[in-house]
Design a protein around this motif. Structure first.
Motif, PDB file in Angstrom:
ATOM      1  N   ALA A 259      44.212  36.977  30.458  1.00 43.68           N
ATOM      2  CA  ALA A 259      43.857  36.588  31.826  1.00 43.68           C
ATOM      3  C   ALA A 259      42.632  37.314  32.348  1.00 43.68           C
ATOM      4  N   TYR A 260      41.970  38.118  31.519  1.00 41.91           N
ATOM      5  CA  TYR A 260      40.965  39.043  32.038  1.00 41.91           C
ATOM      6  C   TYR A 260      39.535  38.839  31.557  1.00 41.91           C
ATOM      7  N   TYR A 261      39.271  37.752  30.833  1.00 43.12           N
ATOM      8  CA  TYR A 261      37.896  37.545  30.343  1.00 43.12           C
ATOM      9  C   TYR A 261      37.535  36.061  30.382  1.00 43.12           C
ATOM     10  N   LEU A 268      37.014  39.742  34.279  1.00 44.87           N
ATOM     11  CA  LEU A 268      37.286  39.171  35.595  1.00 44.87           C
ATOM     12  C   LEU A 268      38.678  39.585  36.056  1.00 44.87           C
ATOM     13  N   CYS A 269      38.898  39.420  37.346  1.00 50.71           N
ATOM     14  CA  CYS A 269      40.213  39.714  37.936  1.00 50.71           C
ATOM     15  C   CYS A 269      40.748  38.417  38.527  1.00 50.71           C
ATOM     16  N   PRO A 270      41.900  37.945  38.078  1.00 57.24           N
ATOM     17  CA  PRO A 270      42.438  36.669  38.584  1.00 57.24           C
ATOM     18  C   PRO A 270      42.622  36.650  40.101  1.00 57.24           C
ATOM     19  N   PRO A 287      48.239  39.858  47.240  1.00 54.04           N
ATOM     20  CA  PRO A 287      47.038  39.471  46.468  1.00 54.04           C
ATOM     21  C   PRO A 287      47.350  39.323  44.983  1.00 54.04           C
ATOM     22  N   CYS A 288      48.148  40.249  44.435  1.00 58.68           N
ATOM     23  CA  CYS A 288      48.588  40.163  43.033  1.00 58.68           C
ATOM     24  C   CYS A 288      49.850  41.004  42.876  1.00 58.68           C
ATOM     25  N   PRO A 289      50.560  40.893  41.748  1.00 60.86           N
ATOM     26  CA  PRO A 289      51.859  41.570  41.632  1.00 60.86           C
ATOM     27  C   PRO A 289      51.839  43.072  41.878  1.00 60.86           C
ATOM     28  N   ILE A 290      50.718  43.742  41.546  1.00 60.17           N
ATOM     29  CA  ILE A 290      50.732  45.209  41.711  1.00 60.17           C
ATOM     30  C   ILE A 290      50.135  45.660  43.040  1.00 60.17           C
ATOM     31  N   ILE A 291      49.685  44.723  43.871  1.00 59.97           N
ATOM     32  CA  ILE A 291      49.243  45.081  45.227  1.00 59.97           C
ATOM     33  C   ILE A 291      50.388  44.703  46.163  1.00 59.97           C
ATOM     34  N   GLY A 327      36.486  44.320  37.207  1.00 57.40           N
ATOM     35  CA  GLY A 327      37.757  44.745  36.614  1.00 57.40           C
ATOM     36  C   GLY A 327      38.864  44.771  37.638  1.00 57.40           C
ATOM     37  N   CYS A 328      39.767  45.736  37.491  1.00 57.71           N
ATOM     38  CA  CYS A 328      40.950  45.835  38.341  1.00 57.71           C
ATOM     39  C   CYS A 328      40.689  46.814  39.488  1.00 57.71           C
ATOM     40  N   VAL A 329      40.609  46.284  40.709  1.00 54.51           N
ATOM     41  CA  VAL A 329      40.306  47.142  41.860  1.00 54.51           C
ATOM     42  C   VAL A 329      41.413  48.178  42.100  1.00 54.51           C
ATOM     43  N   SER A 367      39.421  49.999  33.657  1.00 57.16           N
ATOM     44  CA  SER A 367      40.264  48.803  33.467  1.00 57.16           C
ATOM     45  C   SER A 367      39.568  47.873  32.484  1.00 57.16           C
ATOM     46  N   GLN A 368      39.738  46.589  32.623  1.00 57.68           N
ATOM     47  CA  GLN A 368      39.240  45.637  31.609  1.00 57.68           C
ATOM     48  C   GLN A 368      37.726  45.488  31.614  1.00 57.68           C
ATOM     49  N   TRP A 369      37.026  45.984  32.678  1.00 61.01           N
ATOM     50  CA  TRP A 369      35.577  45.815  32.751  1.00 61.01           C
ATOM     51  C   TRP A 369      34.871  46.961  32.042  1.00 61.01           C
TER      52      TRP A 369
END
Ligand code: SF4
Length: 401
Positions: A259-261, A268-270, A287-291, A327-329, A367-369
Protein backbone atom coordinates in the motif's frame (compact mmCIF):
# COMPACT_ATOMS: atom_id res chain seq x y z
CA UNK A 1 3.94 -15.50 -14.01
CA UNK A 2 0.53 -14.21 -15.10
CA UNK A 3 -0.52 -17.43 -16.85
CA UNK A 4 0.46 -19.71 -13.96
CA UNK A 5 -1.13 -17.37 -11.40
CA UNK A 6 -4.39 -17.01 -13.34
CA UNK A 7 -4.67 -20.73 -14.09
CA UNK A 8 -4.02 -21.48 -10.43
CA UNK A 9 -6.76 -19.06 -9.37
CA UNK A 10 -9.21 -20.40 -11.97
CA UNK A 11 -8.55 -23.98 -10.81
CA UNK A 12 -8.75 -23.37 -7.05
CA UNK A 13 -11.33 -20.58 -6.49
CA UNK A 14 -15.09 -21.16 -6.56
CA UNK A 15 -16.65 -19.68 -9.71
CA UNK A 16 -19.16 -17.54 -7.77
CA UNK A 17 -16.31 -16.12 -5.66
CA UNK A 18 -14.36 -15.36 -8.83
CA UNK A 19 -17.32 -13.64 -10.51
CA UNK A 20 -18.01 -11.50 -7.45
CA UNK A 21 -14.34 -10.58 -7.12
CA UNK A 22 -14.06 -9.67 -10.81
CA UNK A 23 -17.25 -7.57 -10.87
CA UNK A 24 -17.70 -6.11 -7.37
CA UNK A 25 -14.00 -5.52 -6.73
CA UNK A 26 -12.39 -5.53 -10.19
CA UNK A 27 -14.80 -3.56 -12.36
CA UNK A 28 -16.74 -1.61 -9.71
CA UNK A 29 -13.60 -1.05 -7.61
CA UNK A 30 -11.81 0.50 -10.59
CA UNK A 31 -14.88 2.60 -11.33
CA UNK A 32 -14.90 3.88 -7.74
CA UNK A 33 -11.25 4.97 -8.10
CA UNK A 34 -12.06 6.80 -11.34
CA UNK A 35 -14.93 8.54 -9.51
CA UNK A 36 -12.53 9.39 -6.66
CA UNK A 37 -10.08 10.95 -9.13
CA UNK A 38 -12.90 12.94 -10.79
CA UNK A 39 -14.12 14.24 -7.41
CA UNK A 40 -10.57 15.17 -6.39
CA UNK A 41 -10.39 17.48 -9.41
CA UNK A 42 -13.52 19.19 -8.01
CA UNK A 43 -11.89 19.44 -4.56
CA UNK A 44 -14.11 16.74 -3.02
CA UNK A 45 -12.53 13.77 -1.23
CA UNK A 46 -14.46 10.55 -0.59
CA UNK A 47 -12.20 7.47 -0.21
CA UNK A 48 -13.02 4.56 -2.55
CA UNK A 49 -11.46 2.20 0.01
CA UNK A 50 -13.10 2.37 3.44
CA UNK A 51 -11.60 0.36 6.30
CA UNK A 52 -14.05 -0.45 9.09
CA UNK A 53 -12.90 -1.85 12.45
CA UNK A 54 -16.21 -3.44 13.42
CA UNK A 55 -15.16 -4.31 17.02
CA UNK A 56 -12.19 -4.08 19.40
CA UNK A 57 -12.25 -7.59 20.85
CA UNK A 58 -9.67 -10.20 19.84
CA UNK A 59 -8.60 -13.64 21.01
CA UNK A 60 -4.90 -12.74 20.63
CA UNK A 61 -2.60 -10.18 22.27
CA UNK A 62 -0.15 -9.09 19.58
CA UNK A 63 2.97 -7.07 20.35
CA UNK A 64 2.48 -3.45 19.33
CA UNK A 65 -1.27 -3.76 18.66
CA UNK A 66 -2.94 -0.33 18.95
CA UNK A 67 -6.47 -1.73 19.34
CA UNK A 68 -8.05 -1.95 22.85
CA UNK A 69 -8.32 -5.76 22.63
CA UNK A 70 -8.43 -6.20 26.41
CA UNK A 71 -11.15 -3.59 26.97
CA UNK A 72 -14.89 -4.37 27.22
CA UNK A 73 -16.37 -5.02 23.78
CA UNK A 74 -17.29 -2.13 21.53
CA UNK A 75 -18.86 -3.39 18.32
CA UNK A 76 -20.57 -1.40 15.57
CA UNK A 77 -24.14 -2.71 15.26
CA UNK A 78 -25.46 -4.13 12.00
CA UNK A 79 -27.92 -1.27 11.36
CA UNK A 80 -25.16 1.33 11.64
CA UNK A 81 -22.85 -0.73 9.42
CA UNK A 82 -25.62 -1.18 6.83
CA UNK A 83 -26.47 2.53 6.84
CA UNK A 84 -22.79 3.40 6.39
CA UNK A 85 -22.19 0.89 3.60
CA UNK A 86 -25.42 1.77 1.80
CA UNK A 87 -24.49 5.45 1.85
CA UNK A 88 -20.98 4.70 0.56
CA UNK A 89 -22.41 2.45 -2.18
CA UNK A 90 -24.88 5.18 -3.14
CA UNK A 91 -21.79 7.31 -3.84
CA UNK A 92 -20.04 4.73 -5.97
CA UNK A 93 -18.06 2.61 -3.49
CA UNK A 94 -18.08 -1.19 -3.63
CA UNK A 95 -14.98 -2.30 -1.68
CA UNK A 96 -14.80 -2.43 2.15
CA UNK A 97 -11.93 -3.60 4.36
CA UNK A 98 -13.22 -5.26 7.54
CA UNK A 99 -10.87 -5.16 10.53
CA UNK A 100 -11.01 -5.43 14.32
CA UNK A 101 -9.87 -6.69 16.78
CA UNK A 102 -10.79 -10.04 15.26
CA UNK A 103 -13.77 -9.56 12.86
CA UNK A 104 -14.97 -13.17 13.21
CA UNK A 105 -15.76 -12.38 16.86
CA UNK A 106 -18.50 -10.01 15.62
CA UNK A 107 -21.77 -12.01 15.76
CA UNK A 108 -23.26 -10.18 12.74
CA UNK A 109 -20.26 -10.34 10.35
CA UNK A 110 -21.79 -12.94 7.99
CA UNK A 111 -25.16 -11.13 8.05
CA UNK A 112 -23.37 -7.93 7.04
CA UNK A 113 -21.67 -9.61 4.08
CA UNK A 114 -24.89 -11.36 3.08
CA UNK A 115 -26.83 -8.09 3.07
CA UNK A 116 -24.47 -6.49 0.51
CA UNK A 117 -24.15 -8.97 -2.37
CA UNK A 118 -23.24 -6.04 -4.66
CA UNK A 119 -20.19 -5.12 -2.55
CA UNK A 120 -16.83 -6.83 -1.91
CA UNK A 121 -15.26 -7.34 1.50
CA UNK A 122 -11.65 -8.06 2.49
CA UNK A 123 -11.59 -9.49 6.02
CA UNK A 124 -8.37 -8.89 8.00
CA UNK A 125 -8.30 -11.87 10.37
CA UNK A 126 -5.96 -14.05 12.41
CA UNK A 127 -7.89 -17.00 10.94
CA UNK A 128 -8.26 -18.84 14.23
CA UNK A 129 -12.06 -18.58 14.39
CA UNK A 130 -12.70 -19.59 10.78
CA UNK A 131 -14.37 -22.98 11.01
CA UNK A 132 -15.23 -25.23 8.07
CA UNK A 133 -18.86 -24.07 8.45
CA UNK A 134 -17.91 -20.37 8.38
CA UNK A 135 -15.70 -20.88 5.33
CA UNK A 136 -18.49 -22.71 3.49
CA UNK A 137 -20.90 -19.88 4.38
CA UNK A 138 -18.47 -17.38 2.85
CA UNK A 139 -18.26 -19.55 -0.26
CA UNK A 140 -22.04 -19.44 -0.67
CA UNK A 141 -21.98 -15.64 -0.40
CA UNK A 142 -18.94 -15.28 -2.71
CA UNK A 143 -18.30 -11.58 -2.02
CA UNK A 144 -15.56 -11.77 0.60
CA UNK A 145 -11.88 -12.66 0.69
CA UNK A 146 -10.22 -13.62 3.98
CA UNK A 147 -6.75 -12.07 4.49
CA UNK A 148 -5.18 -14.23 7.18
CA UNK A 149 -2.29 -12.75 9.14
CA UNK A 150 0.80 -14.86 9.84
CA UNK A 151 3.57 -13.19 11.81
CA UNK A 152 6.33 -15.75 11.94
CA UNK A 153 7.45 -19.30 12.54
CA UNK A 154 5.74 -21.21 15.34
CA UNK A 155 7.98 -19.77 18.08
CA UNK A 156 7.89 -16.22 16.74
CA UNK A 157 4.11 -16.42 16.22
CA UNK A 158 3.53 -17.35 19.87
CA UNK A 159 5.86 -14.55 20.97
CA UNK A 160 4.48 -11.92 18.59
CA UNK A 161 0.83 -12.78 19.20
CA UNK A 162 0.85 -13.49 22.94
CA UNK A 163 -0.66 -16.99 22.92
CA UNK A 164 0.17 -20.68 22.48
CA UNK A 165 0.12 -22.82 19.32
CA UNK A 166 -0.79 -19.67 17.38
CA UNK A 167 0.61 -20.69 13.99
CA UNK A 168 -1.11 -24.11 13.90
CA UNK A 169 -4.46 -22.65 14.86
CA UNK A 170 -4.12 -19.96 12.20
CA UNK A 171 -3.06 -22.51 9.57
CA UNK A 172 -6.15 -24.59 10.42
CA UNK A 173 -8.42 -21.61 9.69
CA UNK A 174 -6.44 -20.86 6.54
CA UNK A 175 -6.87 -24.45 5.35
CA UNK A 176 -10.66 -24.20 5.87
CA UNK A 177 -10.68 -21.14 3.57
CA UNK A 178 -8.66 -22.93 0.89
CA UNK A 179 -10.75 -26.11 1.16
CA UNK A 180 -13.85 -23.92 0.66
CA UNK A 181 -12.23 -22.55 -2.53
CA UNK A 182 -12.28 -18.95 -1.25
CA UNK A 183 -9.94 -16.38 -2.80
CA UNK A 184 -7.52 -16.37 0.12
CA UNK A 185 -4.62 -14.13 1.14
CA UNK A 186 -1.93 -14.14 3.81
CA UNK A 187 -0.75 -10.88 5.39
CA UNK A 188 2.44 -10.26 7.34
CA UNK A 189 3.49 -7.20 9.31
CA UNK A 190 7.21 -7.29 8.56
CA UNK A 191 9.40 -6.70 11.59
CA UNK A 192 12.88 -7.63 12.80
CA UNK A 193 11.81 -10.99 14.24
CA UNK A 194 10.12 -12.32 11.10
CA UNK A 195 11.78 -10.61 8.10
CA UNK A 196 14.33 -13.37 7.53
CA UNK A 197 11.72 -16.14 7.60
CA UNK A 198 8.81 -14.47 5.82
CA UNK A 199 10.51 -12.15 3.33
CA UNK A 200 11.94 -15.13 1.49
CA UNK A 201 11.36 -17.13 -1.68
CA UNK A 202 10.94 -20.29 0.39
CA UNK A 203 8.04 -18.67 2.31
CA UNK A 204 6.35 -17.57 -0.92
CA UNK A 205 6.83 -21.08 -2.32
CA UNK A 206 5.22 -22.49 0.85
CA UNK A 207 2.23 -20.18 0.42
CA UNK A 208 1.91 -21.21 -3.22
CA UNK A 209 2.09 -24.91 -2.25
CA UNK A 210 -0.60 -24.31 0.37
CA UNK A 211 -2.78 -22.80 -2.37
CA UNK A 212 -2.75 -19.19 -1.13
CA UNK A 213 -3.62 -16.74 -3.94
CA UNK A 214 -2.15 -13.43 -2.73
CA UNK A 215 0.01 -12.02 0.06
CA UNK A 216 0.21 -8.56 1.59
CA UNK A 217 3.40 -7.30 3.24
CA UNK A 218 2.75 -4.51 5.75
CA UNK A 219 5.59 -2.96 7.71
CA UNK A 220 5.37 -3.05 11.50
CA UNK A 221 4.33 0.36 12.97
CA UNK A 222 5.83 1.03 16.45
CA UNK A 223 2.74 2.73 17.92
CA UNK A 224 0.07 2.02 20.55
CA UNK A 225 0.07 1.41 24.34
CA UNK A 226 3.06 -0.98 24.26
CA UNK A 227 5.42 0.39 21.61
CA UNK A 228 8.14 -2.13 20.60
CA UNK A 229 10.65 0.03 18.70
CA UNK A 230 13.09 -2.90 18.53
CA UNK A 231 10.71 -4.67 16.18
CA UNK A 232 10.64 -1.81 13.66
CA UNK A 233 12.52 -2.30 10.38
CA UNK A 234 15.65 -0.29 9.59
CA UNK A 235 15.69 1.87 6.41
CA UNK A 236 17.92 -0.79 4.82
CA UNK A 237 15.37 -3.51 5.66
CA UNK A 238 12.54 -1.30 4.30
CA UNK A 239 14.44 -1.08 0.99
CA UNK A 240 15.23 -4.81 1.11
CA UNK A 241 11.51 -5.52 1.44
CA UNK A 242 10.65 -3.20 -1.45
CA UNK A 243 13.26 -4.76 -3.73
CA UNK A 244 12.16 -8.31 -2.83
CA UNK A 245 8.50 -7.55 -3.52
CA UNK A 246 9.23 -5.94 -6.91
CA UNK A 247 11.39 -8.90 -7.96
CA UNK A 248 9.04 -11.62 -6.72
CA UNK A 249 6.05 -9.99 -8.44
CA UNK A 250 7.74 -10.69 -11.74
CA UNK A 251 8.65 -14.30 -10.85
CA UNK A 252 6.23 -16.03 -8.48
CA UNK A 253 2.66 -17.17 -9.37
CA UNK A 254 1.24 -15.39 -6.33
CA UNK A 255 -0.13 -11.83 -6.26
CA UNK A 256 1.73 -9.50 -3.87
CA UNK A 257 -0.03 -6.44 -2.44
CA UNK A 258 1.54 -3.35 -0.87
CA UNK A 259 0.00 0.00 0.00
CA UNK A 260 3.02 2.30 0.17
CA UNK A 261 4.49 2.74 -3.32
CA UNK A 262 3.32 3.83 -6.78
CA UNK A 263 4.37 2.40 -10.16
CA UNK A 264 7.58 4.48 -10.17
CA UNK A 265 8.49 3.16 -6.73
CA UNK A 266 7.88 6.53 -5.08
CA UNK A 267 6.60 6.26 -1.53
CA UNK A 268 3.09 7.36 -0.61
CA UNK A 269 0.71 7.38 2.34
CA UNK A 270 -2.82 6.08 1.65
CA UNK A 271 -4.23 8.57 4.17
CA UNK A 272 -2.49 11.58 2.58
CA UNK A 273 -3.70 10.63 -0.89
CA UNK A 274 -7.22 10.27 0.49
CA UNK A 275 -7.70 6.86 -1.14
CA UNK A 276 -8.51 5.36 2.26
CA UNK A 277 -9.55 6.42 5.72
CA UNK A 278 -10.57 4.38 8.77
CA UNK A 279 -13.58 3.92 11.04
CA UNK A 280 -12.79 2.78 14.60
CA UNK A 281 -14.78 0.24 16.71
CA UNK A 282 -16.90 3.05 18.20
CA UNK A 283 -17.70 4.44 14.75
CA UNK A 284 -15.20 7.31 14.96
CA UNK A 285 -13.85 8.53 11.63
CA UNK A 286 -10.03 8.46 11.86
CA UNK A 287 -7.49 9.58 9.21
CA UNK A 288 -5.99 6.06 9.39
CA UNK A 289 -5.97 3.11 11.82
CA UNK A 290 -2.98 4.35 13.84
CA UNK A 291 -4.18 7.96 14.14
CA UNK A 292 -6.66 7.34 16.95
CA UNK A 293 -8.26 10.77 17.01
CA UNK A 294 -11.45 12.06 15.40
CA UNK A 295 -13.89 14.92 15.16
CA UNK A 296 -16.69 12.96 13.47
CA UNK A 297 -18.52 9.64 13.85
CA UNK A 298 -20.41 7.46 11.35
CA UNK A 299 -23.50 7.73 13.55
CA UNK A 300 -23.72 11.38 12.38
CA UNK A 301 -27.20 11.83 10.81
CA UNK A 302 -25.70 13.42 7.67
CA UNK A 303 -24.48 10.05 6.50
CA UNK A 304 -20.89 9.01 5.78
CA UNK A 305 -20.51 10.79 2.42
CA UNK A 306 -21.50 14.23 3.74
CA UNK A 307 -19.53 13.68 6.94
CA UNK A 308 -16.35 12.71 5.12
CA UNK A 309 -16.49 15.28 2.36
CA UNK A 310 -17.09 18.11 4.86
CA UNK A 311 -14.47 17.04 7.41
CA UNK A 312 -11.99 19.89 8.01
CA UNK A 313 -9.98 17.50 10.21
CA UNK A 314 -9.47 14.87 7.48
CA UNK A 315 -8.77 17.56 4.86
CA UNK A 316 -6.13 19.24 7.00
CA UNK A 317 -4.55 15.88 7.87
CA UNK A 318 -4.24 14.88 4.21
CA UNK A 319 -2.89 18.23 3.04
CA UNK A 320 -0.53 18.91 5.97
CA UNK A 321 1.05 15.43 5.99
CA UNK A 322 1.46 15.58 2.18
CA UNK A 323 3.36 18.86 2.59
CA UNK A 324 5.88 17.25 4.94
CA UNK A 325 6.45 13.66 3.82
CA UNK A 326 5.68 10.99 1.23
CA UNK A 327 6.06 8.55 4.09
CA UNK A 328 4.24 8.01 7.37
CA UNK A 329 3.58 11.27 9.21
CA UNK A 330 2.91 9.35 12.45
CA UNK A 331 6.37 7.77 12.45
CA UNK A 332 8.35 10.64 10.92
CA UNK A 333 6.54 13.65 12.47
CA UNK A 334 4.43 12.73 15.52
CA UNK A 335 4.71 16.45 16.45
CA UNK A 336 2.64 17.38 13.38
CA UNK A 337 -0.01 14.79 14.29
CA UNK A 338 -0.23 16.35 17.76
CA UNK A 339 -0.52 19.86 16.31
CA UNK A 340 -3.38 18.84 14.01
CA UNK A 341 -5.23 17.03 16.81
CA UNK A 342 -5.00 20.09 19.10
CA UNK A 343 -5.84 22.54 16.26
CA UNK A 344 -9.11 20.72 15.49
CA UNK A 345 -9.95 19.80 19.07
CA UNK A 346 -10.06 16.15 18.02
CA UNK A 347 -10.99 13.62 20.68
CA UNK A 348 -9.11 10.43 21.66
CA UNK A 349 -11.01 7.52 20.06
CA UNK A 350 -9.41 4.83 22.23
CA UNK A 351 -11.14 3.12 25.15
CA UNK A 352 -7.88 3.40 27.17
CA UNK A 353 -7.81 7.21 26.59
CA UNK A 354 -3.98 7.34 26.39
CA UNK A 355 -3.52 8.10 22.68
CA UNK A 356 -2.06 11.59 23.28
CA UNK A 357 0.43 10.33 25.88
CA UNK A 358 1.47 7.58 23.43
CA UNK A 359 1.94 10.16 20.67
CA UNK A 360 3.99 12.40 22.98
CA UNK A 361 6.21 9.44 23.90
CA UNK A 362 7.09 8.79 20.24
CA UNK A 363 10.42 9.88 18.74
CA UNK A 364 10.58 10.55 14.98
CA UNK A 365 11.74 7.54 12.98
CA UNK A 366 12.10 6.57 9.32
CA UNK A 367 9.19 5.08 7.38
CA UNK A 368 8.57 3.90 3.81
CA UNK A 369 9.96 7.10 2.21
CA UNK A 370 13.65 6.43 1.55
CA UNK A 371 14.51 9.58 -0.40
CA UNK A 372 17.81 8.29 -1.80
CA UNK A 373 16.27 5.50 -3.85
CA UNK A 374 12.94 4.69 -5.51
CA UNK A 375 12.53 1.12 -6.72
CA UNK A 376 10.04 1.09 -9.64
CA UNK A 377 7.72 -1.80 -10.45
CA UNK A 378 9.24 -4.37 -12.83
CA UNK A 379 6.16 -6.31 -13.92
CA UNK A 380 3.85 -4.65 -16.48
CA UNK A 381 0.65 -5.73 -14.67
CA UNK A 382 1.62 -3.91 -11.47
CA UNK A 383 2.94 -0.94 -13.44
CA UNK A 384 -0.42 -0.50 -15.20
CA UNK A 385 -2.55 -1.22 -12.13
CA UNK A 386 -0.69 1.35 -10.06
CA UNK A 387 -0.28 3.85 -12.89
CA UNK A 388 -4.05 4.19 -13.23
CA UNK A 389 -5.57 3.02 -9.97
CA UNK A 390 -3.05 3.34 -7.15
CA UNK A 391 -0.55 6.21 -7.05
CA UNK A 392 -0.10 9.56 -5.31
CA UNK A 393 -2.84 11.22 -7.39
CA UNK A 394 -0.65 14.33 -7.47
CA UNK A 395 -1.05 15.21 -3.77
CA UNK A 396 2.69 15.72 -3.19
CA UNK A 397 3.00 18.67 -5.59
CA UNK A 398 4.58 20.85 -2.89
CA UNK A 399 7.13 18.26 -1.93
CA UNK A 400 10.14 17.58 -4.16
CA UNK A 401 10.53 13.86 -4.88
S1 SF4 B 1 -0.17 7.85 8.30
FE1 SF4 B 1 1.25 6.11 8.30
S2 SF4 B 1 0.09 4.32 8.98
FE2 SF4 B 1 -1.36 5.97 8.41
S3 SF4 B 1 -1.88 5.52 6.28
FE3 SF4 B 1 -0.19 6.98 6.27
S4 SF4 B 1 1.64 5.73 6.13
FE4 SF4 B 1 -0.02 4.37 6.76
Amino acid sequence: MILSLSSRILRTVDSKCLTKMAWNFGYKGARSVMLFKKRMKEGTYFPPFLYLSILNSCNLRCQGCWVDVEAPRNAIDLDTLNRTINNAKAHGNSFFGILGGEPFMHPELLDLIAQHPDAYFQIFTNGQLITEKTAQALRKLGNATPLVSIEGTSTVSDERRGNKDVLNRTLRGLQHCLDAKLLTGVATSLCRTNIDDLLSESWLDKLIDLGVHYTWYHTYRPVGPKISVDLALTPEQIQQARRFIVNMRAEKPIAIVDAYYDHAGDALCPMSTGISHHVGPKGDIEPCPIIQFATENIKDSRGIYETFTNSAFLKDFRETSAKHTRGCVVLERPDIVKQLVLKHGAYDTTIRQTAMAELESMTPRPSQWVKEESIPEKHWMYKIAKRFFYNDFGVYHSLEK
